[in-house]
Design an enzyme around this catalytic site. Structure first.
Site, PDB file in Angstrom:
ATOM      1  N   THR A  66       0.862  -1.189   0.000  1.00  0.00           N
ATOM      2  CA  THR A  66       0.000   0.000   0.000  1.00  0.00           C
ATOM      3  C   THR A  66       0.895   1.234   0.000  1.00  0.00           C
ATOM      4  O   THR A  66       1.989   1.231   0.556  1.00  0.00           O
ATOM      5  CB  THR A  66      -0.961   0.010   1.202  1.00  0.00           C
ATOM      6  OG1 THR A  66      -0.213   0.143   2.415  1.00  0.00           O
ATOM      7  CG2 THR A  66      -1.820  -1.246   1.251  1.00  0.00           C
ATOM      8  N   GLY A  67       0.394   2.285  -0.645  1.00  0.00           N
ATOM      9  CA  GLY A  67       1.266   3.446  -0.862  1.00  0.00           C
ATOM     10  C   GLY A  67       2.359   3.113  -1.858  1.00  0.00           C
ATOM     11  O   GLY A  67       3.460   3.654  -1.802  1.00  0.00           O
ATOM     12  N   GLY A  68       2.034   2.238  -2.817  1.00  0.00           N
ATOM     13  CA  GLY A  68       3.049   1.749  -3.755  1.00  0.00           C
ATOM     14  C   GLY A  68       3.253   2.628  -4.978  1.00  0.00           C
ATOM     15  O   GLY A  68       4.051   2.285  -5.850  1.00  0.00           O
ATOM     16  N   SER A 122       4.315   5.832  -4.822  1.00  0.00           N
ATOM     17  CA  SER A 122       5.138   6.998  -4.491  1.00  0.00           C
ATOM     18  C   SER A 122       6.192   6.614  -3.451  1.00  0.00           C
ATOM     19  O   SER A 122       6.009   5.662  -2.683  1.00  0.00           O
ATOM     20  CB  SER A 122       4.231   8.100  -3.915  1.00  0.00           C
ATOM     21  OG  SER A 122       4.976   9.237  -3.547  1.00  0.00           O
ATOM     22  N   GLY A 123       7.278   7.365  -3.445  1.00  0.00           N
ATOM     23  CA  GLY A 123       8.244   7.317  -2.346  1.00  0.00           C
ATOM     24  C   GLY A 123       8.742   5.935  -1.972  1.00  0.00           C
ATOM     25  O   GLY A 123       9.221   5.162  -2.816  1.00  0.00           O
ATOM     26  N   ILE A 124       8.609   5.629  -0.690  1.00  0.00           N
ATOM     27  CA  ILE A 124       9.121   4.376  -0.122  1.00  0.00           C
ATOM     28  C   ILE A 124       8.427   3.164  -0.748  1.00  0.00           C
ATOM     29  O   ILE A 124       9.077   2.167  -1.105  1.00  0.00           O
ATOM     30  CB  ILE A 124       8.915   4.399   1.409  1.00  0.00           C
ATOM     31  CG1 ILE A 124       9.879   5.411   2.054  1.00  0.00           C
ATOM     32  CG2 ILE A 124       9.060   3.011   2.008  1.00  0.00           C
ATOM     33  CD1 ILE A 124       9.582   5.727   3.513  1.00  0.00           C
ATOM     34  N   GLY A 125       7.109   3.244  -0.894  1.00  0.00           N
ATOM     35  CA  GLY A 125       6.366   2.109  -1.452  1.00  0.00           C
ATOM     36  C   GLY A 125       6.751   1.831  -2.891  1.00  0.00           C
ATOM     37  O   GLY A 125       6.886   0.670  -3.299  1.00  0.00           O
ATOM     38  N   SER A 146       7.647   4.905  12.165  1.00  0.00           N
ATOM     39  CA  SER A 146       8.421   6.135  11.977  1.00  0.00           C
ATOM     40  C   SER A 146       9.256   6.386  13.220  1.00  0.00           C
ATOM     41  O   SER A 146       8.860   6.009  14.327  1.00  0.00           O
ATOM     42  CB  SER A 146       7.490   7.335  11.774  1.00  0.00           C
ATOM     43  OG  SER A 146       8.222   8.544  11.795  1.00  0.00           O
ATOM     44  N   TYR A 150       0.414  12.398  14.614  1.00  0.00           N
ATOM     45  CA  TYR A 150       1.205  11.501  13.756  1.00  0.00           C
ATOM     46  C   TYR A 150       2.080  10.580  14.614  1.00  0.00           C
ATOM     47  O   TYR A 150       2.119   9.364  14.392  1.00  0.00           O
ATOM     48  CB  TYR A 150       2.059  12.337  12.802  1.00  0.00           C
ATOM     49  CG  TYR A 150       2.902  11.525  11.840  1.00  0.00           C
ATOM     50  CD1 TYR A 150       2.334  10.852  10.765  1.00  0.00           C
ATOM     51  CD2 TYR A 150       4.290  11.445  12.002  1.00  0.00           C
ATOM     52  CE1 TYR A 150       3.118  10.129   9.875  1.00  0.00           C
ATOM     53  CE2 TYR A 150       5.082  10.727  11.118  1.00  0.00           C
ATOM     54  CZ  TYR A 150       4.493  10.066  10.060  1.00  0.00           C
ATOM     55  OH  TYR A 150       5.271   9.349   9.176  1.00  0.00           O
TER      56      TYR A 150
HETATM   57  P1  NDP Z   1       4.719   9.510   0.003  1.00  0.00           P
HETATM   58  O1  NDP Z   1       3.886  10.724   0.231  1.00  0.00           O
HETATM   59  O2  NDP Z   1       5.652   9.479  -1.136  1.00  0.00           O
HETATM   60  O3  NDP Z   1       3.790   8.221  -0.064  1.00  0.00           O
HETATM   61  C1  NDP Z   1       2.623   8.067   0.680  1.00  0.00           C
HETATM   62  C2  NDP Z   1       1.833   6.969   0.011  1.00  0.00           C
HETATM   63  O4  NDP Z   1       0.676   6.649   0.775  1.00  0.00           O
HETATM   64  C3  NDP Z   1       1.352   7.363  -1.386  1.00  0.00           C
HETATM   65  O5  NDP Z   1       1.590   6.280  -2.256  1.00  0.00           O
HETATM   66  C4  NDP Z   1      -0.125   7.597  -1.198  1.00  0.00           C
HETATM   67  O6  NDP Z   1      -0.823   7.339  -2.411  1.00  0.00           O
HETATM   68  C5  NDP Z   1      -0.429   6.570  -0.114  1.00  0.00           C
HETATM   69  N1  NDP Z   1      -1.655   6.868   0.618  1.00  0.00           N
HETATM   70  C6  NDP Z   1      -1.906   7.929   1.424  1.00  0.00           C
HETATM   71  N2  NDP Z   1      -3.155   7.866   1.900  1.00  0.00           N
HETATM   72  C7  NDP Z   1      -3.715   6.723   1.383  1.00  0.00           C
HETATM   73  C8  NDP Z   1      -4.981   6.110   1.488  1.00  0.00           C
HETATM   74  N3  NDP Z   1      -5.963   6.645   2.239  1.00  0.00           N
HETATM   75  N4  NDP Z   1      -5.204   4.967   0.816  1.00  0.00           N
HETATM   76  C9  NDP Z   1      -4.227   4.409   0.047  1.00  0.00           C
HETATM   77  N5  NDP Z   1      -3.002   4.944  -0.076  1.00  0.00           N
HETATM   78  C10 NDP Z   1      -2.752   6.097   0.575  1.00  0.00           C
HETATM   79  O7  NDP Z   1       5.519   9.310   1.361  1.00  0.00           O
HETATM   80  P2  NDP Z   1       6.542   8.157   1.854  1.00  0.00           P
HETATM   81  O8  NDP Z   1       6.836   7.196   0.810  1.00  0.00           O
HETATM   82  O9  NDP Z   1       7.627   8.854   2.521  1.00  0.00           O
HETATM   83  O10 NDP Z   1       5.636   7.489   3.005  1.00  0.00           O
HETATM   84  C11 NDP Z   1       5.449   6.086   3.119  1.00  0.00           C
HETATM   85  C12 NDP Z   1       5.306   5.740   4.577  1.00  0.00           C
HETATM   86  O11 NDP Z   1       6.519   6.059   5.259  1.00  0.00           O
HETATM   87  C13 NDP Z   1       4.198   6.490   5.333  1.00  0.00           C
HETATM   88  O12 NDP Z   1       3.539   5.588   6.195  1.00  0.00           O
HETATM   89  C14 NDP Z   1       4.961   7.530   6.124  1.00  0.00           C
HETATM   90  O13 NDP Z   1       4.260   7.936   7.272  1.00  0.00           O
HETATM   91  C15 NDP Z   1       6.215   6.757   6.453  1.00  0.00           C
HETATM   92  N6  NDP Z   1       7.381   7.546   6.835  1.00  0.00           N
HETATM   93  C16 NDP Z   1       8.003   8.373   5.947  1.00  0.00           C
HETATM   94  C17 NDP Z   1       9.102   9.113   6.317  1.00  0.00           C
HETATM   95  C18 NDP Z   1       9.817  10.034   5.389  1.00  0.00           C
HETATM   96  O14 NDP Z   1      10.619  10.866   5.854  1.00  0.00           O
HETATM   97  N7  NDP Z   1       9.599   9.956   4.078  1.00  0.00           N
HETATM   98  C19 NDP Z   1       9.613   9.032   7.704  1.00  0.00           C
HETATM   99  C20 NDP Z   1       8.924   8.095   8.527  1.00  0.00           C
HETATM  100  C21 NDP Z   1       7.846   7.398   8.106  1.00  0.00           C
HETATM  101  P3  NDP Z   1      -2.178   8.124  -2.826  1.00  0.00           P
HETATM  102  O15 NDP Z   1      -2.002   9.546  -2.396  1.00  0.00           O
HETATM  103  O16 NDP Z   1      -2.269   7.955  -4.299  1.00  0.00           O
HETATM  104  O17 NDP Z   1      -3.286   7.445  -2.105  1.00  0.00           O
END
Ligand code: NDP
Length: 249
Positions: free
Chosen positions: A12-14, A16-19, A137, A150
């Site tokens: 999930t969250g795949g 963008s970013g980490i996913g 986190s 958060y």
């Molecule tokens: P991004 O903003 O790049 O990614 C967030 C992802 O979550 C997106 O793919 C977004 O996709 C998805 N998302 C958000 N809300 C929903 C929802 N309701 N249903 C389905 N998907 C959802 O940030 P990161 O990759 O950095 O974040 C990934 C994880 O890492 C998060 O849990 C974040 O809290 C955690 N994290 C990140 C840190 C950092 O510094 N980057 C530090 C510590 C933790 P879409 O918007 O299309 O739904």
């Protein structure tokens, strides 16, 4: 032969970013990967970028009907699941005085409710030997101003991993948390009103981090691969910090 050859993974969250970085890594290691997110355009771009065996499922993790549809798709196409990376999350910085019920619900809905029901709905698909990975986190163990909801939500994620480790005793399914430090993804920009503010935020995180820089999403993907694969076959219930030392000193 990849470390996840012929396995099935949901992230999930795949999109963008980490996913996204983790989806690429898992696909490179031979997994069939389902990426989940709300934004269809970003999902489409991610499918192009990942290559390999990847499929996008547009879903909101806070909506149980979406999660039930995801379950049905994976069940029909793959019959089971080996790796679940419950990683979707979001942050809006607000100090106590500024917290509203809407802000509270938004934070807890995606970071806690969404994570709980993602795992609840997909767990019946998990095969013995499977691995569930939750994204926590450093905020979950740090006192950071304006991170009230958060940090509390991420502390809940860590707690859930402990509980599920015991609830699933004897089932052969491992569950672990990855706690990233400051990682250079769009979530940093989401906390800033302007590109200049985002730059200042990145600079401040780099100074606060013992390794002197932000992490790359690929560095979290490497840790996720460890927890997903048999390399971590005797590891369950842990919180693996990948934070450049940020929460360690
Ligand atoms: P991004 O903003 O790049 O990614 C967030 C992802 O979550 C997106 O793919 C977004 O996709 C998805 N998302 C958000 N809300 C929903 C929802 N309701 N249903 C389905 N998907 C959802 O940030 P990161 O990759 O950095 O974040 C990934 C994880 O890492 C998060 O849990 C974040 O809290 C955690 N994290 C990140 C840190 C950092 O510094 N980057 C530090 C510590 C933790 P879409 O918007 O299309 O739904």
């Amino acid at each position: 032969m990849g470390k996840l050859q012929d396995s099935t993974a949901v992230i999930t969250g795949g999109n963008s970013g980490i996913g996204l970085a983790t989806a690429k890594r898992f696909a490179d290691e031979g997994a069939a990967v389902y990426i989940v997110g709300r934004r269809q355009a970003e999902l489409d771009q991610a499918v192009q970028a990942i290559g390999g065996h990847v499929r996008a499922v547009q879903a909101d993790v806070t909506q149980l009907t979406d999660l039930e549809r995801l379950y049905a798709i994976v069940k029909q196409e793959r019959g089971g699941l080996d790796v679940l990376f419950a990683n979707a999350g979001a942050i809006e910085q607000r100090a106590l005085e500024a917290i509203t019920t809407e802000h509270y619900e938004q934070t807890f809905d995606v970071n806690v409710k969404g994570l709980i029901f993602t795992v609840q709905k997909l767990l019946p698909l998990m095969r013995a030997g499977g691995s569930v990975i939750l994204t926590g986190s450093v905020a979950g163990v740090k006192g950071l101003p304006a991170h009230d909801t958060y940090s509390a939500a991420k502390a809940a994620v860590r707690s859930l991993a402990r509980t599920w480790t015991m609830e699933w005793k004897g089932r052969g399914i491992r569950v672990n948390v990855i706690s990233p430090g400051a990682i250079d993804t769009p979530i940093i920009d989401s906390q800033a009103a302007t590109p200049e503010q985002a730059g200042a935020l990145r600079a401040a995180f780099a100074v606060a981090t013992p390794l002197g820089r932000l992490g790359r999403p690929e560095e979290i993907a490497a840790a996720a691969l460890f927890l997903a694969s048999d390399d971590s076959s005797f590891v369950t219930g842990i919180d693996l910090f990948v934070d450049g030392g940020l929460a360690q000193v």
